[in-house]
Design a protein around this motif. Structure first.
Motif, mmCIF file in Angstrom:
data_model
loop_
_atom_site.group_PDB
_atom_site.id
_atom_site.type_symbol
_atom_site.label_atom_id
_atom_site.label_comp_id
_atom_site.label_asym_id
_atom_site.label_seq_id
_atom_site.Cartn_x
_atom_site.Cartn_y
_atom_site.Cartn_z
ATOM 1 N N TYR A 271 0.839 -1.193 0.000
ATOM 2 C CA TYR A 271 0.000 0.000 0.000
ATOM 3 C C TYR A 271 0.879 1.248 0.000
ATOM 4 N N LYS A 273 0.671 5.672 -0.218
ATOM 5 C CA LYS A 273 -0.143 6.881 -0.146
ATOM 6 C C LYS A 273 0.399 7.892 -1.151
ATOM 7 N N TYR A 274 -0.489 8.428 -2.017
ATOM 8 C CA TYR A 274 -0.062 9.303 -3.105
ATOM 9 C C TYR A 274 -0.340 10.785 -2.812
ATOM 10 N N GLN A 309 -4.758 6.556 -2.020
ATOM 11 C CA GLN A 309 -3.814 5.564 -1.518
ATOM 12 C C GLN A 309 -4.288 4.193 -1.968
ATOM 13 N N TYR A 315 -7.292 1.982 -5.658
ATOM 14 C CA TYR A 315 -7.277 2.922 -4.544
ATOM 15 C C TYR A 315 -8.317 2.543 -3.492
#
Length: 592
Positions: A271, A273-274, A309, A315
Motif C-alpha cells: 500500500y 499513499k499518493y 492511496q 485505490y
C-alpha cells in the motif's frame, strides 16, 4: 486432555474421539461409497477432479500432490489436517479414489460452515454441495477456521438509486490484526457466500470504542462515489486506468453490541499513499494526482477527490472535499482543502492530455509518460508558471468561488422564499376551500331548517284544522241536540206557523202533573183548578167562534190559575212567544 491441545498434538486421535465408532481404518471401499452417496451425475465431475489432482491415469493421490491441491480450497491448514487424518486409512500417505471422494465431501462441508467430520457427513440429509478448489494458494493463516463463522449484515451503497441495501451473510474474521493504523486495525476476513478471490476481504475495525457509526457509512459512500468518477476518468482513454476497491459496511450481529466495521476487497501488494487531504502529494506518480485534478474540473468545481492511496492504481479510503463542506465525514475540509490541494498540485502529462486548466509546476515530471505520435516514450517538457501568474490564478479561483458561493446563497434564499410563498398560497387556498365548505354546510343546514319548519307548519296547520273541525262538529252536534231537546219540550218545532195552534190544542190534553212539570210549579194543580182552566180555555175558544186568541186564552187561563203559582210570570213569558193565531185557515182546537 483439552480438545484443542489434543487436536494440535495428535489430529488422528482427535478425529477418532469426535467420530466415535466410525473409525476410518475400519471402513471398506463399499462402506466409503455408501457414506459419500455419490450420485450418477456427480461421477464424471469427481473423476475429472481426481485426475486434476493426481494426474491422468493415476489410481492414487500422493500426499505431496494432495497438500497442493487441497490448499486451493481456501481452508486453514488445521482443518485440512483433520480431513487428511480422517480419509487416509492406515496412515499410508496417499488417498485412493474412494478416499479422495470422501475428502472432497468433507472439504465441501467445511466450505459451507459445517465441521468436516464423519458424524456430520452421516447426519447431512440435504444434497451435498460441490467442493471448490479455485484459489491459487492459501493466503490465510492457521487461525482461520470455517467452524468459527459468524453472521453479519452487509450494507452496500448504490450510487444509481443513492440508497442502501443489506444482505445477511456468514463470515470468518481472523483473530489477530495483520496491520494497524492510528484509528483502526485491519483483519483478514472471508465471506462464505462468495468463492475464490471474491471471498477475500479486509475488515477494518475501530480501535476506539464509541466511534460514530455514521463515519463508516460516509467512508463507504465516498469510496463508492469515487468509483463513479474513476469510471468517467477511464473513459478519457488515459494511459493507466484507476479503480476504487469495492467497500461495504459490515454489522457483526452475533457479537455483543453488534459492532460496525468497514470491509473492502483484499488486494495483495504494498500500500502506498499518493496524496493527502491537505497540501501534500507524491509527484512521482502522475495518475493519482491527475485523477484528483480531473475530479475538480469534471464536477464543474463542486468537489475534489484526494487522499489517494492503495496498491498500484487500485485505490481505497479516499476523501472528498465539497465546496460547501457538507457530508463526506470529518475529513471534508470544504473549500480550504480544495484550495490547498490546487496550490500544491503540479500539472503533469496526464493533466495536459486531459486538457485540464494548468496549475503551477514545482518540479520536472517523473512517472507515467503519455505515448503519442511525436513523443516516442520520452518525457515531454513543460513550461513553468511564474509565481505571479499562480497567485493570479489562485485569486481568480477565490473570486470565482466567492461568486459561486454568493450565487448559491442567493439561489438558496430564492428557493426558500419560493417555498414560503408556495406554502402561503397553499394555506390561503386551503383557507378559502374551508370557508367555501363551511358556507356550503351552512346553506345546507339553513335549507334543512327551512324545510323542517315548513313541514312543522303544515303539520301544525293540519292539526289545528282537524281540531277546529272537531270543535265545529261538536258544536253542531250540541246545537242539534239542544234543538231536538227544545223540539221535544215544545211538542214540535217552535218556528213553524202551526206551532201556536199545536200548543193551544195540546194544553187541554196535558195532565195536571204535566202542567205542573212544564210550568215548574211547586204544588200540583187541584181538580178544581184544572176544571177552571179547562172551562176558561173552552170559553175563550167559544167566544171567538173557533178562532181563539192565544193572548186571550192565556189571560183566561191566568184568571183560572190559583194564586200559589210562583212562576206565572215565567209561564206568561213562555206563552207570549207563541205565534199568533190570526191565520184563518188554521183549524180550531178540538173541544176537550
Amino acid at each position: 486432555m483439552h480438545a484443542a491441545a489434543l487436536l494440535q498434538q495428535n489430529p488422528v486421535m482427535a478425529v477418532q474421539k469426535v467420530v466415535g465408532q466410525f473409525q476410518p481404518e475400519s471402513l471398506t471401499d463399499s462402506k466409503l461409497r455408501e457414506m459419500v452417496r455419490l450420485l450418477p451425475e456427480e461421477v464424471e465431475h469427481f473423476r475429472k477432479m481426481f485426475e486434476l489432482a493426481a494426474g491422468s491415469g493415476q489410481t492414487t493421490l500422493q500426499g505431496r500432490l494432495a497438500v497442493s491441491f487441497f490448499a486451493r480450497s481456501g481452508l486453514p491448514q488445521q482443518t485440512l489436517k483433520i480431513v487428511w487424518a480422517t480419509c487416509d486409512r492406515g496412515q499410508k500417505g496417499f488417498l485412493t479414489r474412494s478416499e479422495f471422494v470422501l475428502a472432497a465431501r468433507l472439504v465441501a462441508l467445511a466450505q459451507v460452515g459445517l465441521r468436516p467430520t464423519l458424524e456430520q457427513l452421516l447426519t447431512y440429509k440435504q444434497k451435498f454441495p460441490i467442493p471448490k478448489f479455485e484459489l491459487p494458494d492459501n493466503i490465510y493463516t492457521d487461525d482461520f477456521d470455517v467452524s468459527e463463522s459468524e453472521r453479519a449484515i452487509k450494507h452496500e451503497y448504490d450510487t444509481t438509486t443513492q440508497k442502501w441495501r443489506r444482505t445477511l451473510v456468514n463470515v470468518v474474521i481472523d483473530r489477530y490484526a495483520f496491520a494497524e493504523g492510528a484509528m483502526r486495525a485491519a483483519y483478514h476476513m472471508r465471506d462464505l457466500s462468495a468463492s475464490g478471490e471474491k471471498s477475500q476481504f479486509v475488515a477494518k475495525i475501530a480501535k476506539v470504542i464509541g466511534t460514530p457509526v455514521a463515519q463508516y457509512f460516509d467512508d463507504v459512500r465516498m469510496q463508492t462515489e469515487a468509483q463513479k468518477w474513476a469510471h468517467e476518468f477511464n473513459g478519457k482513454n488515459v494511459p493507466k486506468r484507476v479503480e476504487f476497491i469495492a467497500a461495504y459496511v459490515m454489522e457483526l450481529i452475533d457479537r455483543p453490541s453488534r459492532p460496525i466495521c468497514g470491509v473492502e476487497l483484499f488486494v495483495p501488494g504494498q500500500y502506498v499513499k499518493y496524496n493527502n487531504n491537505w497540501d501534500w502529494s507524491d509527484d512521482r506518480r502522475n495518475t493519482p494526482q491527475a485523477f484528483s485534478h480531473f475530479t475538480w474540473e469534471a464536477s464543474n468545481h463542486q468537489l475534489l477527490i484526494c487522499d489517494i492511496q492503495g496498491v498500484a492504481d487500485k485505490y481505497t479510503d479516499p476523501q472528498i472535499h465539497s465546496i460547501n463542506g457538507g457530508g463526506y465525514g470529518q475529513g471534508n475540509l470544504g473549500m480550504k482543502g480544495i484550495m490547498k490541494f490546487l496550490e500544491s498540485h503540479t500539472c503533469n502529462h496526464i493533466c495536459r492530455f486531459l486538457k485540464l486548466p494548468a496549475k503551477a509546476s514545482k518540479r520536472t515530471d517523473v512517472g507515467t509518460v503519455v505515448m503519442g505520435a511525436n513523443l516516442q516514450g520520452t518525457h515531454v517538457p513543460h513550461q513553468t508558471k511564474s509565481p505571479g501568474k499562480m497567485e493570479e490564478v489562485v485569486r481568480n479561483l477565490q473570486m470565482q468561488w466567492q461568486q459561486q458561493l454568493q450565487g448559491l446563497q442567493q439561489q438558496a434564499q430564492n428557493i426558500a422564499m419560493a417555498k414560503l410563498n408556495a406554502e402561503r398560497r397553499k394555506m390561503q387556498e386551503q383557507h378559502m376551500l374551508e370557508q367555501k365548505e363551511q358556507q356550503r354546510l351552512l346553506e345546507m343546514e339553513r335549507r334543512r331548517l327551512d324545510e323542517e319548519k315548513m313541514r312543522w307548519l303544515e303539520s301544525e296547520k293540519k292539526k289545528l284544522g282537524e281540531q277546529m273541525e272537531r270543535k265545529l262538529e261538536d258544536e253542531r252536534r250540541r246545537v242539534e241536540k239542544e234543538d231536538i231537546q227544545e223540539f221535544h219540550v215544545a211538542g214540535g218545532p217552535l218556528d213553524r206557523p202551526s206551532a201556536g195552534k199545536s200548543m193551544r190544542g195540546s194544553h187541554r190534553q196535558v195532565a195536571s202533573a204535566g202542567l205542573t212539570e212544564l210550568l215548574g210549579l211547586k204544588t200540583p194543580l187541584s181538580p178544581h183548578s184544572e176544571a177552571n182552566l179547562e172551562a176558561a180555555g173552552a170559553a175563550a175558544g167559544g167566544s171567538r167562534g173557533g178562532r181563539p186568541d192565544s193572548l186571550h186564552e192565556l189571560q183566561l187561563q191566568k184568571d183560572a190559575l190559583p194564586n200559589d203559582w210562583v212562576r206565572f210570570e215565567e209561564a206568561q213569558t213562555f206563552f207570549s212567544v207563541l205565534p199568533g193565531c190570526s191565520d184563518a185557515s188554521a183549524p180550531a182546537p178540538a173541544p176537550a
